[in-house]
Design an enzyme around this catalytic site. Structure first.
Site, PDB file in Angstrom:
ATOM      1  CG  ASP A 105      37.174  43.551-112.089  1.00  0.00           C
ATOM      2  OD1 ASP A 105      36.912  44.781-112.058  1.00  0.00           O
ATOM      3  OD2 ASP A 105      36.515  42.739-112.759  1.00  0.00           O
ATOM      4  CD  GLU A 109      38.354  43.893-115.413  1.00  0.00           C
ATOM      5  OE1 GLU A 109      39.218  43.032-115.158  1.00  0.00           O
ATOM      6  OE2 GLU A 109      37.286  43.629-115.962  1.00  0.00           O
ATOM      7  CB  THR A 114      37.028  35.287-110.841  1.00  0.00           C
ATOM      8  OG1 THR A 114      36.975  35.695-112.196  1.00  0.00           O
ATOM      9  CG2 THR A 114      36.519  36.403-109.942  1.00  0.00           C
ATOM     10  CG  ASP A 139      34.675  44.894-117.633  1.00  0.00           C
ATOM     11  OD1 ASP A 139      34.103  44.774-118.731  1.00  0.00           O
ATOM     12  OD2 ASP A 139      34.517  44.074-116.703  1.00  0.00           O
ATOM     13  CE  LYS A 185      33.862  41.142-118.714  1.00  0.00           C
ATOM     14  NZ  LYS A 185      33.388  41.730-117.446  1.00  0.00           N
ATOM     15  NE  ARG A 189      27.374  39.937-111.683  1.00  0.00           N
ATOM     16  CZ  ARG A 189      27.134  39.104-112.671  1.00  0.00           C
ATOM     17  NH1 ARG A 189      25.900  38.708-112.913  1.00  0.00           N
ATOM     18  NH2 ARG A 189      28.073  38.666-113.465  1.00  0.00           N
ATOM     19  CE  LYS A 235      38.444  40.268-114.038  1.00  0.00           C
ATOM     20  NZ  LYS A 235      38.212  40.463-115.437  1.00  0.00           N
ATOM     21  CE  LYS A 261      35.191  39.822-110.556  1.00  0.00           C
ATOM     22  NZ  LYS A 261      34.909  40.757-111.674  1.00  0.00           N
ATOM     23  CB  CYS A 317      33.076  35.336-120.273  1.00  0.00           C
ATOM     24  SG  CYS A 317      33.804  34.453-118.879  1.00  0.00           S
ATOM     25  CG  ASP A 369      36.942  32.993-114.469  1.00  0.00           C
ATOM     26  OD1 ASP A 369      36.029  33.577-115.094  1.00  0.00           O
ATOM     27  OD2 ASP A 369      37.340  33.356-113.356  1.00  0.00           O
ATOM     28  CG  ASP A 425      38.572  37.314-116.705  1.00  0.00           C
ATOM     29  OD1 ASP A 425      38.631  36.300-115.983  1.00  0.00           O
ATOM     30  OD2 ASP A 425      37.817  38.273-116.468  1.00  0.00           O
TER      31      ASP A 425
END
Ligand code: MG
Length: 369
Positions: free
Chosen positions: A190, A218, A135, A243, A267, A24, A160, A162, A295, A323, A321
């Site tokens: 991730d 991840e 991130t 996750d 989370k 997303r 982190k 993506k 989160c 952020d 994590d």
């Protein structure tokens, strides 16, 4: 201190830059804020964002679940009976983990207020300073490298990254970032379910052979593909973290039984709040498995609660994590958790320590908070 009413508000905070993952793109944080009122006049705050592609929760479903299923069970309950209340929250309905989390966070805030202590102290204490990663959104390689260098210069020591869009480009992205920040930051990758198991093994072995050392990878495969997760875990040296594959304690037990991953990402929006997050940390601690606390893209209300948990369970929760607030243009919450780039500090104000939430707007069918 008895619960008399549960009310709602909407909190919107623009992001510094759009947040992009394999699943997303998000432009602003939008939280449903849950306010639990009591007969002493004290109010507990909780919050939840909509994450339809992760938990299935939407703003509408969160409000409806709290208003029609959770709230009726809690009116009149005494905050001192915290375990009874969390049991009522968890048993109110199936799924709807974000709605449950928002209410549990608010109730834990009140529990701290009742005893005049910050939540982390009631959860076991600890050193009230933790360090978070940041991130790096998935994007063109040059943009990701520039964002990574900028983050390191802002003091972040863990990034982190993506990935999960295109396996070939993902390998190049990671190599380029590694070359740019080597020795200055740890890299967490991730993939947000974006790879197949075989692609993940190929990508990670290629990176390992190229000398790119990753702290962890991840959720390389689809959430429901625990066999695939195990396939990857068995074949790469890089630690694998689950996750989206694990929400609550039962899934964590299954993950450990299968040896499907090396690390678990907790989370609150997946666990349904603090009670199950504590259980997961304890289960993992018993099995010698490290946890990350993560989160969603959410405000510092829910993230603040996660900070309290991370402080109290720092023996097991060794990776942070959190952020969300530092990705926002400003923090509308004047509270007990201070977010300053990579450093997060907890004050000794009771509960979550929230003094004021600026810019709260009413939701449909509610009077202004
Ligand atoms: Mg993730």
């Amino acid at each position: 201190m008895k619960i008399t009413d549960i009310r709602f508000g909407m909190l919107r905070v623009p992001l510094k830059t759009p947040f992009k993952t394999a699943l997303r793109t998000v432009e602003q944080v939008e939280d449903v804020v849950v306010m639990v009122h009591t007969d002493t006049g004290q109010v507990g705050y909780g919050s939840a964002p909509a994450t339809a592609v992760i938990t299935g929760d939407t703003h509408g479903s969160i409000v409806d679940a709290v208003r029609h299923y959770i709230s009726p069970r809690l009116i009149g309950q005494d905050i001192a009976n915290l375990n009874r209340i969390t049991h009522l929250v968890q048993g109110a309905m199936e799924k709807n983990s974000s709605a449950k989390a928002a209410v549990e966070i608010a109730v834990h805030d009140l529990w701290g207020q009742l005893y005049g202590a910050p939540l982390y102290k009631l959860l076991g204490g600890g050193d009230p300073v933790i360090t978070t990663d940041i991130t790096i959104s998935v994007d063109y390689i040059d943009k990701m490298v520039a964002d990574s260098i900028a983050a390191v210069e802002r003091g972040f020591e863990s990034l982190k990254i993506k990935v999960g869009k295109d396996i070939g480009v993902d390998i190049e992205r990671t190599k380029a970032i590694h070359a740019a920040v080597e020795g200055r930051a740890l890299l967490r990758l991730d993939a947000n379910q974006g790879w197949s198991a075989k692609q993940a093994v190929y990508a990670l072995q290629t990176l390992e052979d190229a000398g790119v050392k990753l702290e962890l990878v991840e959720q390389p495969v689809k959430a429901h593909d625990l066999e695939g997760l195990r396939y990857v875990t068995e074949r790469v040296h890089t630690p694998v973290m689950a996750d989206e594959s694990v929400f609550g304690p039962m899934e964590v037990i299954e993950l450990i039984r299968m040896r499907a991953a090396d690390i678990v990402n907790i989370k609150l929006m997946k666990t349904g709040g603090i009670s199950n997050a504590v259980r997961i940390a304890d289960i993992c601690g018993m099995h010698g498995i490290d946890c990350m606390i993560g989160c969603m893209l959410e405000s510092s209300i829910g993230v603040g609660a996660a900070v309290h948990l991370a402080v109290a369970k720092s023996d097991v929760i060794t990776k942070v994590d959190l952020d969300g607030p530092s990705l926002c243009q400003f923090d509308p919450v004047d509270g007990g958790v201070l977010f300053n780039e990579s450093e997060i500090t907890v004050t000794d104000r009771p509960g979550l320590g929230i003094k004021e939430i600026r810019g709260l707007s009413p939701i449909a069918g509610e009077k202004a908070a």
